[in-house]
Design an enzyme around this catalytic site. Structure first.
Site, PDB file in Angstrom:
ATOM      1  N   ASP A  21       0.868  -1.186   0.000  1.00 56.19           N
ATOM      2  CA  ASP A  21       0.000   0.000   0.000  1.00 56.19           C
ATOM      3  C   ASP A  21       0.901   1.232   0.000  1.00 56.19           C
ATOM      4  OD1 ASP A  21      -1.766  -2.117   0.528  1.00 56.19           O
ATOM      5  OD2 ASP A  21      -3.048  -0.886   1.809  1.00 56.19           O
ATOM      6  N   LYS A  33      -6.926   3.460  -3.188  1.00 60.00           N
ATOM      7  CA  LYS A  33      -7.355   3.440  -1.785  1.00 60.00           C
ATOM      8  C   LYS A  33      -7.581   4.864  -1.319  1.00 60.00           C
ATOM      9  CE  LYS A  33      -5.304   2.010   2.697  1.00 60.00           C
ATOM     10  NZ  LYS A  33      -4.160   1.306   3.311  1.00 60.00           N
ATOM     11  N   LYS A  43     -10.337   0.330  -2.334  1.00 58.59           N
ATOM     12  CA  LYS A  43     -10.200   0.086  -0.896  1.00 58.59           C
ATOM     13  C   LYS A  43     -10.476   1.363  -0.108  1.00 58.59           C
ATOM     14  CE  LYS A  43      -6.870  -1.346   2.680  1.00 58.59           C
ATOM     15  NZ  LYS A  43      -5.515  -1.880   2.963  1.00 58.59           N
TER      16      LYS A  43
END
Length: 318
Positions: A155, A218, A254
């Site tokens: 991430d 995300k 996400k």
């Protein structure tokens, strides 16, 4: 995980022409939130689905090998066995989607999962999380180390300064370098939407991140003042839909930060079902970034099964 997104060349003309209708976005978000959520046994099924989509996360300054080990065991058995047995789900392999930790804790997570004979993915934040304000080579090295230690998902955080000032080519180039540093690992790109200033900037940053090869986009690090909100999610998933229509590549989504209740998780599932369809309701294309959400989901499932609410000490903590 779904097939990797190879990315495309940067289409600056597309990026520059984008304008987001704020009122339409807010209206759509309100509509999603007004949708009826499933009840009784259907709610239990949806809550179990939500549990399997969680990246169970610990990103605290006081993380130790012992609490990472506990997190991994909770990820492997997210809902008490006796509750799953009463739902006839005890033998269906219910786990969370992944565990997510800092780079320095990756070896702890990999070791704990291996010792438990689990193939659950380990995700690691990287690239100077959460601010992204470290030199580029340092951020790249952090990615490489996390991957070499066994992380299969990374991430990354974008350099918000580049997005805020409209330096889309520079942002694209940085993300392409992160993509290369990830090697075989899947890459989720954190936009830190609360710091981007406008819905139009959120859409542009989403599109640049996907063009640069992100497998997921995300919302947030969870450390900003504003994290995952439904309006910003509408903007991001519309960008995902536009990218899919243009390229044929499915990119995951996400939301992360501030998702704490089982009811909220059901709204997120509804949003994805309404906006992107059932294909996206799987761990390969949709994740919920959360640390405390699972406890409430398990508590609600306990209520569905027993008719009573559990005290928090009755359920194993993550």
């Amino acid at each position: 995980m779904s097939p990797r997104n190879p990315g495309t060349t940067l289409d600056l003309e597309w990026i520059s022409k984008v304008r987001v209708n704020t009122q339409a976005v807010l209206k759509r978000a309100q509509f999603i939130q007004r949708q009826k959520i499933p009840k009784k046994q259907w709610q239990a099924a949806w809550l179990l689905k939500a549990a399997t989509l969680i990246d169970l996360t610990t990103l605290a300054g006081d993380d130790t090998s012992s609490n990472v080990h506990r997190l991994c065991l909770k990820a492997i058995q997210p809902v008490r066995y006796d509750l799953l047995k009463k739902l006839d789900m005890h033998d269906k392999g219910v786990t969370t989607a992944a565990v997510c930790v800092y780079p320095s804790r990756v070896t702890d997570a990999v070791g704990a999962l291996k010792a438990a004979d689990s193939s659950l993915p380990v995700a690691s934040v990287a690239t100077g999380f959460p601010a992204g304000q470290t030199p580029l080579e340092t951020r790249l090295q952090e990615v490489r180390i996390a991957v070499s230690d066994g992380a299969t998902e990374i991430d990354i955080v974008i350099n918000r300064m580049l997005a805020i000032t409209g330096q889309w080519e520079a942002m694209y180039d940085e993300i392409r370098q992160f993509r290369e540093a990830c090697g075989p690992a899947h890459m989720k790109t954190i936009l830190a939407v609360g710091e981007l200033g406008s819905f139009t900037n959120v859409y542009r940053a989403s599109m640049v991140a996907m063009m640069a090869g992100s497998d997921f986009i995300k919302t947030s690090t969870g450390k900003e003042a504003v994290n995952a909100t439904y309006p910003v999610a509408i903007v991001m998933v519309r960008a995902i839909r536009d990218y899919f229509m243009s390229t044929g590549h499915k990119v995951g989504f996400k939301p992360a930060g501030g998702i704490r209740t089982a009811e909220e998780s059901l709204v997120w599932l509804t949003l994805i079902k309404e906006e992107l369809g059932d294909d996206w309701l799987c761990p390969g294309l949709f994740r919920l970034g959360a640390s405390s959400l699972l406890a409430d989901i398990e508590r609600q499932i306990y209520h569905q099964v027993t008719g009573q609410y559990a005290a928090y000490h009755e359920l194993p903590m993550a």
